[in-house]
Design a protein around this motif. Sequence first.
Motif, PDB file in Angstrom:
ATOM      1  N   ASP A  25       0.831  -1.216   0.000  1.00  0.00           N
ATOM      2  CA  ASP A  25       0.000   0.000   0.000  1.00  0.00           C
ATOM      3  C   ASP A  25       0.862   1.261   0.000  1.00  0.00           C
ATOM      4  N   ARG A  29      -0.079   7.679  -2.657  1.00  0.00           N
ATOM      5  CA  ARG A  29       0.510   8.758  -1.835  1.00  0.00           C
ATOM      6  C   ARG A  29       1.945   9.047  -2.254  1.00  0.00           C
ATOM      7  N   ARG A  76     -12.447   1.915  -7.899  1.00  0.00           N
ATOM      8  CA  ARG A  76     -11.583   3.095  -8.122  1.00  0.00           C
ATOM      9  C   ARG A  76     -11.933   3.743  -9.470  1.00  0.00           C
TER      10      ARG A  76
HETATM   11 MG    MG Z   1      -4.182   2.354  -0.478  1.00  0.00          MG
END
Ligand code: MG
Length: 260
Positions: A25, A29, A76
Motif C-alpha cells: 500500500d 501517496r 476506483r
Molecule cells: Mg491504499
Amino acid sequence: MPPVCTETSPEISPKPPHHVGIIMDGNGRWAKAQGKGRIEGHKKGAEIARDIVGWAQNQGIKQLSLYAFSTENWNRPKLEVRGLMSLLAILLPKSLPSMMQQNVRFRVLGDISPLPRGAKKAVEQACQQTISNDGIDLILCLNYGGQQEILAAVKAIVQQTINATSPQQALAALDLASLRNAMWCRDIAPVDLLIRTGGETRLSNFHLWDAAYAELYFTDVLWPNFSALHLQHAIDDYQARERRYGLTSEQLQAIDQKHD
Ligand code: MG
Ligand code: IPE
Ligand code: IPE
C-alpha cells in the motif's frame, strides 16, 4: 483439547517465515508526494514487486503473496483500474525471463475471470510457463477478497452436501481442515508474517482465513520506497516474537526444551 487453527506449531524465536503476505500500500501517496499521477506510483510499485522476489529468496522465504488488486479496487476511477490492468498485461510478460532464471513459480489467488483479456492472458501464461519451478512461489492476489474466498468455499461445500448420499453425515464430517480444503488457498501454507506498508493498520480483506495466526507487521514506509533492508527489519521483528497459538509462554519454553 480442540485445535483453534488448522495448522498450529508454537515457536519461540521462530525460524524465517515460510509464507510472507504483503499488502503493498501507498503507491498513490508516493506519486502525489512526487507531483506525479497515481499510475506512476503503481509503475514504481510494480518495480518493487519484481525486486522483492529476489530479496525474499535471500531471506529463505518459500511463499510470497502480494496483494495487487482487491475485489474492492474495482470501485476506483475507471482510468486507474484500466491503468493497473494494462501494467499487468505489459509488465508480467517482461518479468517472465527473470522469473524463470530465479526459479519462481508464479501463481494467482483470486477470481481472474473478470480481468480484461490482455491481463488475463498474461497471468495465465506466467502460471503455465513457471509451473515446474520450485524455488519460491510468487502468489499474486488479484481480484482477491478474503470474504469472497470464504464464500466460494462455503458454496462449494453446500453443493457437495446437497449432492451427498447422506447430507447429515457430510455435514457432521465438515471440519476446519475440510473447509480450508475448499478454499482457493488450499495448497498454500498459512501466512506466517503479514506485512502492510503505507501506514494503515487494517487487513482490507486480505487472507482473512489464512492469517488467523499470522504475525502482523505494519510500517509507514510507502510501498514504492520499500527495500531489502525494510524486509530484513520485518523478518528480524518476526523472529524476535513468540508464536504462542493460545498457549502460555511457560508451555512454550517446555516444548522448546524438549526439542533441544
Ligand atoms: Mg491504499
Ligand atoms: C496500493 O496503493 C495499490 C493498489 C491498491 C492497487 P494505493 O493505490 O492504495 O496507494 P494509496 O493508499 O492511495 O497511497
Ligand atoms: C489494499 O489497499 C489492496 C491492495 C494493496 C491491493 P487499499 O488501498 O485498496 O486498501 P484500503 O482502501 O486503504 O483499505
